[in-house]
Design a protein around this motif. Structure first.
Motif, PDB file in Angstrom:
ATOM      1  N   ARG A 147       1.968  10.861  -4.684  1.00 42.75           N
ATOM      2  CA  ARG A 147       1.633  10.095  -5.880  1.00 42.75           C
ATOM      3  C   ARG A 147       1.154   8.700  -5.522  1.00 42.75           C
ATOM      4  NH1 ARG A 147       4.733  12.091 -10.535  1.00 42.75           N
ATOM      5  NH2 ARG A 147       5.297  10.003 -11.140  1.00 42.75           N
ATOM      6  N   LEU A 148       1.772   8.112  -4.484  1.00 42.63           N
ATOM      7  CA  LEU A 148       1.304   6.796  -4.030  1.00 42.63           C
ATOM      8  C   LEU A 148      -0.139   6.879  -3.563  1.00 42.63           C
ATOM      9  CD1 LEU A 148       1.947   3.848  -3.129  1.00 42.63           C
ATOM     10  CD2 LEU A 148       2.453   4.799  -0.923  1.00 42.63           C
ATOM     11  N   ALA A 156      -2.474   7.334  -6.510  1.00 46.96           N
ATOM     12  CA  ALA A 156      -2.687   6.131  -7.310  1.00 46.96           C
ATOM     13  C   ALA A 156      -3.574   5.141  -6.570  1.00 46.96           C
ATOM     14  CB  ALA A 156      -1.343   5.492  -7.643  1.00 46.96           C
ATOM     15  N   ASN A 157      -3.335   4.981  -5.261  1.00 52.32           N
ATOM     16  CA  ASN A 157      -4.161   4.051  -4.498  1.00 52.32           C
ATOM     17  C   ASN A 157      -5.599   4.524  -4.434  1.00 52.32           C
ATOM     18  OD1 ASN A 157      -2.047   2.442  -4.072  1.00 52.32           O
ATOM     19  ND2 ASN A 157      -1.962   2.664  -1.867  1.00 52.32           N
ATOM     20  N   ILE A 208      -7.140   6.353  -6.679  1.00 53.48           N
ATOM     21  CA  ILE A 208      -7.767   6.105  -7.980  1.00 53.48           C
ATOM     22  C   ILE A 208      -8.144   4.637  -8.102  1.00 53.48           C
ATOM     23  CG2 ILE A 208      -7.287   6.006 -10.443  1.00 53.48           C
ATOM     24  CD1 ILE A 208      -5.712   8.505 -10.160  1.00 53.48           C
ATOM     25  N   THR A 209      -7.245   3.763  -7.601  1.00 54.98           N
ATOM     26  CA  THR A 209      -7.549   2.344  -7.693  1.00 54.98           C
ATOM     27  C   THR A 209      -8.802   1.977  -6.924  1.00 54.98           C
ATOM     28  OG1 THR A 209      -5.235   1.885  -7.945  1.00 54.98           O
ATOM     29  CG2 THR A 209      -6.579   0.073  -7.286  1.00 54.98           C
ATOM     30  N   LEU A 210      -9.040   2.656  -5.813  1.00 48.10           N
ATOM     31  CA  LEU A 210     -10.170   2.241  -4.978  1.00 48.10           C
ATOM     32  C   LEU A 210     -11.449   3.027  -5.239  1.00 48.10           C
ATOM     33  CD1 LEU A 210      -8.357   1.634  -1.615  1.00 48.10           C
ATOM     34  CD2 LEU A 210      -9.340  -0.043  -3.105  1.00 48.10           C
ATOM     35  N   PHE A 215      -8.763   2.445 -12.343  1.00 51.96           N
ATOM     36  CA  PHE A 215      -7.721   1.537 -11.876  1.00 51.96           C
ATOM     37  C   PHE A 215      -6.389   1.954 -12.491  1.00 51.96           C
ATOM     38  CE2 PHE A 215      -5.385  -2.075 -10.937  1.00 51.96           C
ATOM     39  CZ  PHE A 215      -6.108  -2.893 -10.108  1.00 51.96           C
ATOM     40  N   THR A 216      -5.409   2.306 -11.666  1.00 48.57           N
ATOM     41  CA  THR A 216      -4.115   2.736 -12.195  1.00 48.57           C
ATOM     42  C   THR A 216      -3.348   1.547 -12.750  1.00 48.57           C
ATOM     43  OG1 THR A 216      -4.111   4.123 -10.265  1.00 48.57           O
ATOM     44  CG2 THR A 216      -2.191   4.213 -11.664  1.00 48.57           C
ATOM     45  N   ILE A 217      -2.947   1.624 -14.016  1.00 46.00           N
ATOM     46  CA  ILE A 217      -2.111   0.564 -14.562  1.00 46.00           C
ATOM     47  C   ILE A 217      -0.654   0.962 -14.511  1.00 46.00           C
ATOM     48  CG2 ILE A 217      -1.481  -0.646 -16.654  1.00 46.00           C
ATOM     49  CD1 ILE A 217      -4.172  -0.979 -17.390  1.00 46.00           C
ATOM     50  N   GLU A 218      -0.372   2.216 -14.879  1.00 47.77           N
ATOM     51  CA  GLU A 218       1.020   2.605 -15.007  1.00 47.77           C
ATOM     52  C   GLU A 218       1.161   4.059 -14.635  1.00 47.77           C
ATOM     53  OE1 GLU A 218       3.627   1.211 -15.289  1.00 47.77           O
ATOM     54  OE2 GLU A 218       5.092   2.471 -16.256  1.00 47.77           O
ATOM     55  N   ILE A 219       2.267   4.375 -13.969  1.00 43.83           N
ATOM     56  CA  ILE A 219       2.519   5.769 -13.607  1.00 43.83           C
ATOM     57  C   ILE A 219       3.891   6.124 -14.130  1.00 43.83           C
ATOM     58  CG2 ILE A 219       3.223   5.029 -11.307  1.00 43.83           C
ATOM     59  CD1 ILE A 219       2.173   7.662 -10.264  1.00 43.83           C
ATOM     60  N   ILE A 227       5.076   2.808  -7.995  1.00 46.63           N
ATOM     61  CA  ILE A 227       4.159   2.632  -6.875  1.00 46.63           C
ATOM     62  C   ILE A 227       4.678   1.571  -5.927  1.00 46.63           C
ATOM     63  CG2 ILE A 227       1.860   1.811  -6.291  1.00 46.63           C
ATOM     64  CD1 ILE A 227       0.832   3.178  -8.689  1.00 46.63           C
ATOM     65  N   GLN A 274     -10.394  -5.351 -11.618  1.00 49.63           N
ATOM     66  CA  GLN A 274     -11.135  -4.175 -11.156  1.00 49.63           C
ATOM     67  C   GLN A 274     -12.194  -4.538 -10.137  1.00 49.63           C
ATOM     68  OE1 GLN A 274     -12.272  -0.894 -11.994  1.00 49.63           O
ATOM     69  NE2 GLN A 274     -11.280  -0.402 -13.901  1.00 49.63           N
ATOM     70  N   LYS A 302     -11.827  -3.961  -5.880  1.00 45.94           N
ATOM     71  CA  LYS A 302     -12.615  -2.915  -5.216  1.00 45.94           C
ATOM     72  C   LYS A 302     -13.586  -3.521  -4.231  1.00 45.94           C
ATOM     73  CE  LYS A 302     -13.311  -0.014  -8.860  1.00 45.94           C
ATOM     74  NZ  LYS A 302     -11.960   0.313  -9.139  1.00 45.94           N
ATOM     75  N   PRO A 324      -4.484  -2.300  -2.876  1.00 45.18           N
ATOM     76  CA  PRO A 324      -4.366  -1.617  -4.172  1.00 45.18           C
ATOM     77  C   PRO A 324      -3.006  -1.845  -4.818  1.00 45.18           C
ATOM     78  CG  PRO A 324      -5.103  -0.107  -2.480  1.00 45.18           C
ATOM     79  CD  PRO A 324      -4.717  -1.346  -1.793  1.00 45.18           C
ATOM     80  N   HIS A 360      -2.431  -3.514  -8.424  1.00 46.88           N
ATOM     81  CA  HIS A 360      -1.785  -2.700  -9.467  1.00 46.88           C
ATOM     82  C   HIS A 360      -0.628  -3.466 -10.101  1.00 46.88           C
ATOM     83  CE1 HIS A 360       0.797   0.377 -11.172  1.00 46.88           C
ATOM     84  NE2 HIS A 360       1.730  -0.022 -10.349  1.00 46.88           N
ATOM     85  N   MET A 389      -2.033  -6.130 -12.360  1.00 46.74           N
ATOM     86  CA  MET A 389      -2.591  -5.592 -13.601  1.00 46.74           C
ATOM     87  C   MET A 389      -1.482  -5.227 -14.560  1.00 46.74           C
ATOM     88  SD  MET A 389      -5.836  -4.487 -14.236  1.00 46.74           S
ATOM     89  CE  MET A 389      -6.826  -3.063 -14.464  1.00 46.74           C
ATOM     90  N   ARG A 390      -0.416  -4.648 -14.018  1.00 46.52           N
ATOM     91  CA  ARG A 390       0.720  -4.247 -14.839  1.00 46.52           C
ATOM     92  C   ARG A 390       1.363  -5.479 -15.466  1.00 46.52           C
ATOM     93  NH1 ARG A 390       5.811  -2.564 -14.025  1.00 46.52           N
ATOM     94  NH2 ARG A 390       6.393  -0.586 -14.969  1.00 46.52           N
TER      95      ARG A 390
END
Lengths: 81, 164, 235, 126, 86, 125
Positions: free
Chosen positions: B109-110, B113-114, B116-118, B123-127, C101, F38, F42, F84, F88, F91-92
């Motif tokens: 999952r880490l 998420a990373n 997706i971010t890149l 951009f992952t905000i919350e999981i 995360i 974003q 990136k 990242p 993250h 952003m959160r």
């Protein structure tokens, strides 16, 4: 020569950051700006051929000091609320 | 299970030590083995990071394939960002969408998420459990299935092989 | 108004002094005095490639001993200041905002950070860095762990034991210097040898002393940070 | 290009940072801001000390292959002064200790008076 | 002129630093300021790499690793402070 | 051989610093904080990565003496792991602080699910 130009650029940024740190009303912004001053100082130390000092400044002067400042700010915020 | 955790952590730390020292002398390697053993026993005795990792050749090959896919996506992301930023009208249509994943392993999952971010525009905000909330710079479909298909699926099928 | 005027006056006088200093400053072109001695003989006398380490740990090791004592005293005074009462000790505060995360990434990163800290202080005589930097990096690793799980408690006994044992061992090695070498905290012991220049096991007792200093500084700074983190509980 | 020498630039930036830090200490009334100014002053003084040890065109005092190439096996002509660097190393660590002590005091003071304004702390004023 | 490519790269890095500074000064919220801070630290990380290349000393890169880790930690600390979870 | 690798390295360095500059422009032009994070993250991640690869190639002549490649690899891995995560977390925090999204935003699924204890209760600075 090229080193001097980099040093002038970084030095101007550092001075602007130092003035922001003193004039800004928000305490958190002031602390972040002081941290940025320390981080750029470590680049300057590296330019002046002092990698040991640069490493110490990055680790202790910038990182851990900023952390302690934020603990104190958090405490103040919590007691004010 | 615990043994596998410590063993994989030991290998990772030893690899880091070899990269840092970059020497094949015997005393340096012995010192590295000692330090890695102490650190992995001390810090990874209770961690659950490498529980689900598969130590088979197939998984190894898939991780290389994953790296290639990921690097291509990274370059695509950069071209995408450059195009959006430098065009005068700024073609953006941002939004936060919800996607779903079936992965259970924490490490997978880490990585998901990373990744997706890149990758381009997401951009992952919350999981949270099996839902990922993703900030998408150019929303193409705002329902769960369509977004999942567009964002997650290309990584997920590789990660499922690597982390059973 | 008067206050601002006085401040401007003080600053102007400082500025004047600094301007004079700056104008009369002649950049050096040669190493002179004791620096020349260190540069010329440091490698053969002490055996450390990093001359700053040679100065800190061997030529001026009393300073280092005093420095770790100062840090120890700071930690002691801070724990005296920020001591919690019994009812505050058991209080639980709600920490918000730790994502999954960050937790997973910290589990992956912390061993690597600790490894880098150990690398920095073991190679203190070859590459930049040494005990203080390595200790600070290890303390930052502890901070990352606290950030990921705010309700984690650091085992206080372990910290105290690591700190005391490494401090005592440094002093014992120093006394060994009187017996086998040229004086207190001499890093070149007879019979131990300097080793081959540029390898990990060289430069007499410098790597040992710097590793111990690293462990001690890491424990002390972790202690200080732990005290600050616990003081959040105080009402 | 005499004025563009790196050592002089470092010295100038250090002095300016010291003045900015002094200004903050004298002018601000919030304790936390005073401590922030103190750290800036500290950084400036460290910069001045390192700049005094810099010698133009030389490299860091860590002897490996690249240094020995630079000065054909004569180390004394290739490295900068190691002594100020060792002193600054000590100074930074002690500066961290001083900052953390100051902040502990500030926390105690805030707990006593519920304010950080330095004008309120006049118990010992006569 | 020792190397024209290095000069061009350094100019671009300086522009990036300046943009980060502008975002730091302007940014309406604290998060904007932290984004500027993050951008500046990553740029100076690259700058440390360039300095190491110019001085021909690989050991300077150790400093870059420490720098990168401490800036990462700084961002996390500020984010947690904003959320009130410190 | 050495010259060619050095040339490729220089091209990489230029592309990398150009990406960093793109990130900077994005930082200045984007309308709200989410889009800024974003573009910033990136482009700056890939920029730093490419610059380090380019610098490693440019130092090809000195590979025998000291360890350039290992240290650059450590840096690249480190940036790929940490960047990242830090953005993250940032952003959160921005979302928890309730910084408004820009007017261009078309859909916000997170807001619909927020009662579902997804984000902890936000607190203003």
């Amino acid at each position: 020569m090229i080193y001097s130009l980099i040093a002038i650029g970084i030095g101007i940024l550092m001075l602007i950051m130092a003035v922001i740190a003193i004039l800004n009303d928000k305490l958190s912004v002031a602390v972040i700006a002081a941290g940025v001053v320390s981080l750029f100082a470590s680049v300057l130390f590296l330019l002046m051929a002092a990698p040991d000092v640069a490493m110490t400044e990055a680790a202790i002067g910038s990182g851990l000091s900023t952390l302690i400042f934020f603990y104190v700010l958090n405490k103040i915020k919590r007691q004010n609320a | 299970m615990k043994f596998k955790n410590i063993f994989v952590a030991f290998l990772v730390i030893l690899l880091g030590w070899m990269l840092l020292t970059w020497s094949l002398e015997l005393q340096s390697i012995l010192l590295g083995v000692g330090i890695s053993a102490v650190l992995s026993l001390l810090l990874c005795g209770s961690c659950t990071l490498f529980n689900e990792i598969n130590l088979t050749p197939k998984a190894f090959a898939y991780s290389f394939w994953y790296l290639i896919v990921f690097l291509i996506e990274l370059v695509k992301a950069n071209i995408d960002v450059t195009r959006r930023v430098l065009s005068p009208s700024m073609p953006i249509n941002p939004g936060i969408v919800k996607v779903e994943t079936t992965l259970k392993s924490k490490m997978a999952r880490l990585i998901l998420a990373n990744s997706i971010t890149l990758t381009p525009g997401t951009f992952t905000i919350e999981i949270n459990d099996d839902a990922l909330y993703v900030h998408w710079i150019d929303v193409e479909s705002d329902d769960v299935e369509g977004a999942t298909k567009a964002i997650v699926s290309k990584f997920e099928k590789l990660l499922e092989v690597m982390y059973g | 108004m008067l206050r601002n005027f006085l401040i401007a006056l003080v600053l102007a006088s400082f500025g004047f002094i600094f301007l004079n200093l700056y104008n009369s400053y002649e950049p050096k072109t040669e190493l002179t005095g004791i620096a020349a001695h260190y540069a010329e003989n440091g490698a053969s006398e002490v055996g450390a490639a990093n001359l700053v380490t040679a100065v800190v740990v061997s030529y001026r090791s009393f300073d280092t001993l005093g420095e770790i004592t100062i840090l120890f005293l700071t930690a002691a005074i801070i724990s005296f200041f920020l001591k919690l009462s019994n009812e505050d000790e058991n209080k639980v505060i709600i920490h918000k905002g730790t994502s999954e995360i960050l937790k997973t990434a910290s589990q992956l990163l912390i061993p690597l950070i600790f490894l880098f800290g150990v690398y920095v202080f073991i190679n203190g005589h070859l590459t930049p860095g040494g005990g203080f930097q390595g200790g600070a990096i290890i303390a930052s690793g502890v901070v990352l762990a606290i950030m990921a799980n705010p309700n984690m408690t650091i085992n206080h006994t372990v910290i105290v034991w690591v700190e005391s044992l490494s401090g005592v061992t440094v002093v014992i090695i120093g006394v060994l210097g009187i017996i086998l070498g040229g004086g207190f905290l001499d890093s070149t012991l007879d019979g131990y040898g300097l080793g081959e220049f540029g390898t990990v096991f060289s430069a007499g007792t410098i790597p040992v002393i710097y590793s111990l200093v690293g462990l001690k500084v890491g424990a002390e700074i972790s202690n200080i940070l732990n005290k600050y983190q616990k003081s959040q509980k105080e009402s | 290009m005499e004025t563009l020498e790196l050592g002089k630039i470092g010295l100038l930036i250090g002095f300016l940072l010291v003045i900015v830090g002094f200004w903050g200490i004298l002018q601000q009334k919030n304790i936390i801001k005073i401590i922030v100014s103190f750290t800036i002053l500290n950084t400036g003084i460290n910069l001045v000390m390192v700049a005094l040890g810099y010698i133009k065109g030389r490299t860091a005092p860590i002897i490996d292959d690249s240094v020995e190439q630079l000065a054909n096996h004569n180390v004394i002509n290739a490295i900068v002064d190691p002594v100020p660097q060792a002193l600054v190393l000590t100074a930074i660590v002690i500066g961290f200790g001083v900052t953390s002590l100051l902040l502990a005091y500030a926390m105690k003071l805030f707990r006593a008076k519920k304010t950080l304004e330095i004008n309120q702390f006049n118990d010992l004023k006569w | 002129m020792d190397n024209i490519v290095i000069y061009i790269a350094l100019v671009m890095l300086m522009v990036t630093l300046l943009a980060g500074l502008i975002r730091f000064v302007k940014g309406p919220s604290v998060v904007d300021k932290v984004v500027g801070f993050d951008s500046m630290t990553i740029t100076s990380l690259v700058m440390i790499g360039v300095i190491a290349y110019l001085s021909n000393r690989a050991i300077y890169l150790d400093v870059a690793v420490v720098y990168g880790f401490l800036s990462f930690l700084g961002v996390i600390i500020v984010a947690k402070y904003i959320q009130g979870g410190l | 051989m050495g010259e060619t690798i050095k040339l490729i390295g220089e091209i990489f360095l230029l592309i990398g610093s150009f990406s960093l500059m793109t990130a900077a422009v994005g930082l200045l032009r984007m309308p709200d904080v989410y889009n800024r994070v974003q573009t910033g993250t990136k482009a700056s991640t890939l920029g730093a990565l490419m610059s380090f690869v380019g610098l490693a190639m440019m130092s090809f002549d000195h590979w025998q003496e000291t360890n350039w490649v290992g240290r650059f690899l450590v840096l690249v891995i480190f940036i790929l792991l940490t960047n990242p995560v830090s953005s993250h977390v940032l952003m959160r925090a921005a979302y928890a602080m309730k910084i408004p999204l820009s007017k261009l935003t078309s859909v916000d699924k997170l807001k619909e699910d927020i009662n579902n204890k997804v984000l902890e209760e936000p607190k203003d600075e």
